[in-house]
Every structure is written in structure tokens, then in C-alpha cells.
Design an enzyme around this catalytic site. Structure first.
Site, short mmCIF file in Angstrom:
data_model
loop_
_atom_site.label_atom_id
_atom_site.label_comp_id
_atom_site.label_asym_id
_atom_site.label_seq_id
_atom_site.Cartn_x
_atom_site.Cartn_y
_atom_site.Cartn_z
N ASP A 165 42.17 50.78 69.95
CA ASP A 165 43.17 50.28 70.88
C ASP A 165 43.25 48.77 71.05
O ASP A 165 44.23 48.19 70.85
CB ASP A 165 42.89 50.82 72.27
CG ASP A 165 42.94 52.64 71.88
OD1 ASP A 165 42.84 53.02 70.95
OD2 ASP A 165 42.68 53.14 72.99
N GLU A 395 30.15 57.06 74.88
CA GLU A 395 31.56 56.77 74.03
C GLU A 395 31.30 55.73 73.17
O GLU A 395 31.58 55.92 71.71
CB GLU A 395 32.62 56.43 74.94
CG GLU A 395 33.79 56.31 74.25
CD GLU A 395 35.12 55.88 75.28
OE1 GLU A 395 34.89 55.84 76.60
OE2 GLU A 395 36.13 55.73 74.69
C1 GLC Z 1 40.24 55.87 72.96
C2 GLC Z 1 39.72 55.36 71.63
C3 GLC Z 1 40.21 56.29 70.39
C4 GLC Z 1 39.89 57.84 70.62
C5 GLC Z 1 40.23 58.19 72.31
C6 GLC Z 1 39.46 59.30 72.43
O1 GLC Z 1 41.55 55.60 72.93
O2 GLC Z 1 40.05 53.97 71.43
O3 GLC Z 1 39.73 55.74 69.14
O4 GLC Z 1 40.47 58.52 69.78
O5 GLC Z 1 39.72 57.37 72.92
O6 GLC Z 1 38.02 59.57 72.44
#
Ligand code: GLC
Length: 422
Positions: A165, A395
Site C-alpha cells: 500500500d 501482521e
Molecule cells: C493490507 C496490506 C495488503 C494485505 C491486506 C490484508 O492492505 O497492505 O497487502 O493484503 O492488508 O492483509
């Protein structure tokens, strides 16, 4: 040994806890739906728990596939109000609401691994036969929709599509997108500290793009022509390339039409030729490039390093990339930081601007292994194991301190640990 058993148990429990009616949320609260590349990676973890559940994860993801072949970045299987922007903001009127962009297409690579590693071969073959047409349609969509001029390089229309992102690689291009001027309420900040999340100025532009897709009626031609953000994202290009090679193998094994296979092989050759235009001799690296201004961004990110995973590197380039790869790993102890620590943009704590992500460590380790960088590959694995053992299933992780960041009890982190080293 017992420690390992406890780690395996907690990883499995995370998948079970994040399981919602046949799909897995990345983590409850922060990400309450099914995400594209999370689902693929999470299926690898499910393979260690329950193979039919693993196949179901992929089937649920494909339920959100558009008629034109796109597999969206989020499938909003059922309403939950802890997330913004939800289905109403995206405005996609399909039976199952989804977003209007995709995500790094690691899906086919995962399916190939699942077929290879399945204990229940009959089930795996049956599932593959069922889903192969959808996987083919997905890859055809990438090339037709995102590279209509057949340049060999697909474009991406949103930083969220990259899966990385707020990577600093697209700061400048995102700045050129107008911000929305109306007020809205972000919900990510209800779950995570703002110093770990994208800034408001970035969010205003993310939302502008979401509105733009809706106002364009999701028309591919209009979006390709007018989208104010178009990126040659080396990460997406690499993941797509690797997955297409694997798709070709699956097609060959399944006796698909030779015309189809030839078509994909032509796409592979086109990318192998075109990727050279993204090489920077000055930085000894491939660079992301704005597809509108043709400006390259000298920010070294794990996305740019994914060419190694895609096996898109020539021998000459490899000789130059190797010392960089090595130094990158030395700068931070926990694997490859999402931005190289020697770049001015590096922030060890902020999401995709410097932290370490376990699934990226894994992809890079596969690439390193392919090119005979055995020590580097081992280093990535050991660093990842250390994070899980000493810190937990977060995460992502602060690349300087190893501290867990973002959501806890995270599905893809647990899944990669199960798949890779537990
Ligand atoms: C965030 C991350 C993305 C991922 C999502 C769900 O947006 O940047 O890569 O897929 O979270 O985990």
C-alpha cells in the site's frame, strides 16, 4: 521440540479462529473480509490442517471473480462495518460485492504448490480441473486489461493493488492524484496506531482513485486511458510472470489447448524483453516506473527485489544484485526490510515503508535459492523463524527491533510459518 509443537498449535488455532464460513479473514477487526493474496497464502497453511479446507479457501476467492476474469483484491462475502472503504464506497454491483482492483497474483503459484504437496492427490486433481479455466481467465485478464498495448509490462491502478500500500516507491505518482475533499472516517486507526499506518494525505488519494473507478463505470478502456495513477510495479510484474510460468506447466500437464499455451508463452517472452527497460545501472536494481510520466523511482523496495523470485534476472544483473541483496539483509536482522535501510525513505515501523513481512521473506528466499544464494535464502528463513518464536504471529515486524506491528494473530503469517518451517 515441545516449543515447536506449541508454535504449530498456535498457528493452526489462528487459522481456525480467523475462519469465517469457508474463507479466512487476515485478522478480525482490521481486515474483516477475504483478501486476494492473503487467501492464496493462507491456503498453504490450511494444507497443513485440512486439505479440503485449503481448496475451499481458493474456491471462495474465485466466487468473487468478475466475468472479465479479474479476481478482486477484496471479496466482501458478508457485511461488516469495521472496515473502510466498504462495498458501498466501491460501488461494485456484483452478486458478491468486491473491490474493483486486483492484488499480486500469487494465486496460481500457490495452487501449483498445493497440487504438488497434496496428500489427497485425487482431490487435488479434481479441484485443479475445476478451477483451471478460472485461473486461465484471471491471467488472461491481467495481460489483456492491464497491458492492452502488449508492451510486456502490466500496469497497476492503485497502491492497494500492489499489496504494498504505502510503499515509498509510489509517493510521487500518488501525489499527482487529486485528493478527495469530502470528509470520511477511516476505520484502520480504530485498530492500529497511526504511526504504523499510511498518512491522511495518502488516504485521500486512495479514496479518489476508488471514486474514479466507480465514475468510470469500471470500464477497462476508460480507466486505462484516464486513470491518474498508472504504475509499472516490479512486484506485480514479477509475481505475475512467475505465476504465468507455473500456469503454463499446469496447462501442459492438464492437456490444455496448445494455442492457449503458446499465447501465454508469448506473454512471458514479452515480459522477459521489456523488464530490461526497468533496469537501472546506477542503482544496480530494477526500479518501479510511473507508466504515465515514464519516470523511474530510485527507491529500493522488496517489490523491486521480487525479480529474483520471478527468475527475471540475467547473469550480469545477478552479479550486481547479489551484493545489494546481501547488504540489505545485513542492514536489518529480521529478513528483508520492505524498503532498503540505506534509502532516505526507510521507516522501520511504518507498514510498507520499512518493516519486514514474512510472506515476502519467503518469496525472496525461493528466488535466492533458485539463483544459488543459499546463505541468503537460509538467512531469510532463520530470521523469519526467529520472529515467530520470539515475537509471534503479527501482521508485520519492525525491521530494526523485530517488534510485532499491525494486526496480531495474522493469518498469512501463521500460514507461511506452517508451510515454510514449522
Ligand atoms: C493490507 C496490506 C495488503 C494485505 C491486506 C490484508 O492492505 O497492505 O497487502 O493484503 O492488508 O492483509
Amino acid at each position: 521440540m515441545t516449543d515447536k509443537i506449541a508454535l504449530i498449535e498456535s498457528a493452526k488455532n489462528i487459522l481456525l479462529k480467523n475462519n469465517v464460513d469457508g474463507y479466512t479473514v487476515p485478522t478480525h477487526g482490521l481486515y474483516p473480509f477475504q483478501w486476494n493474496w492473503d487467501a492464496a497464502i493462507t491456503a498453504l497453511g490450511w494444507m497443513k490442517v485440512d486439505e479440503s479446507r485449503a481448496w475451499l479457501e481458493i474456491e471462495m476467492l474465485l466466487k468473487g471473480q468478475w466475468d472479465n476474469g479479474m479476481v478482486p483484491h477484496i471479496i466482501f462475502h458478508k457485511p461488516v462495518d469495521s472496515y473502510f472503504p466498504g462495498p458501498d464506497v466501491w460501488g461494485v454491483k456484483n452478486t458478491i460485492p468486491t473491490t474493483a482492483i486486483s492484488q499480486p497474483p500469487v494465486l496460481v503459484s500457490v495452487v501449483k504448490l498445493m497440487v504438488e504437496q497434496a496428500n489427497d492427490k485425487a482431490l487435488a486433481q479434481a479441484k485443479l480441473a475445476e478451477m483451471l479455466p478460472s485461473l486461465i481467465a484471471y491471467h488472461k485478464w491481467w495481460y489483456n486489461d492491464r497491458d492492452p498495448e502488449n508492451t510486456g509490462l502490466v500496469v497497476s491502478y492503485h497502491p492497494w493493488e500492489s499489496g504494498m500500500d504505502n510503499s515509498p516507491a509510489w509517493d510521487e505518482s500518488l501525489d499527482a492524484v487529486p485528493p478527495v475533499t469530502y470528509k470520511y472516517k477511516r476505520k484502520d486507526l480504530d485498530h492500529v496506531d497511526s504511526d504504523e499506518r499510511p498518512h491522511a494525505e495518502q488516504y485521500d488519494r486512495y479514496i479518489y482513485l476508488v471514486d474514479f473507478f466507480k465514475q468510470s463505470n469500471f470500464d477497462s478502456e476508460v480507466i486505462y486511458r484516464d486513470c491518474p495513477y498508472k504504475m509499472y510495479d516490479v512486484g506485480i510484474i514479477s509475481i505475475l510472470h512467475k505465476a504465468t510460468k507455473e500456469l503454463v506447466t499446469l496447462c501442459e500437464q492438464s492437456g490444455s489447448e496448445s494455442e492457449q499455451i503458446t499465447w501465454f508463452n508469448q506473454k512471458l517472452s514479452a515480459t522477459e524483453a521489456a523488464i530490461k527497460t526497468l533496469w537501472s545501472a546506477e542503482h544496480n536494481s530494477f526500479l518501479n516506473q510511473d507508466a504515465i510520466t515514464k519516470k523511474s523511482f530510485p527507491v529500493l523496495t522488496t517489490g523491486t527485489m521480487l525479480v529474483v523470485y520471478a527468475e527475471l534476472v540475467s547473469n550480469d544483473q545477478l552479479a550486481l544484485i547479489k551484493p545489494l541483496f546481501n547488504d540489505w539483509l545485513k542492514e536489518t536482522e529480521y529478513g528483508m526490510s520492505s524498503t532498503y535501510a540505506k534509502c532516505a525513505e526507510f521507516e522501520p515501523q511504518r507498514y510498507w515503508r520499512g518493516p519486514v513481512w514474512l510472506h515476502i521473506n519467503w518469496l525472496l528466499a525461493l528466488g535466492a535459492e533458485h539463483y544459488g544464494l543459499t546463505e541468503e535464502s537460509e538467512q531469510l528463513k532463520q530470521a523469519s523463524e526467529r520472529l515467530i518464536t520470539e515475537v509471534g504471529y503479527f501482521e508485520y515486524f519492525n525491521s530494526k527491533t523485530g517488534a510485532g506491528c499491525g494486526g496480531d494473530e495474522f493469518s498469512w503469517t501463521a500460514a507461511i510459518a506452517l508451510h515454510w518451517f514449522l
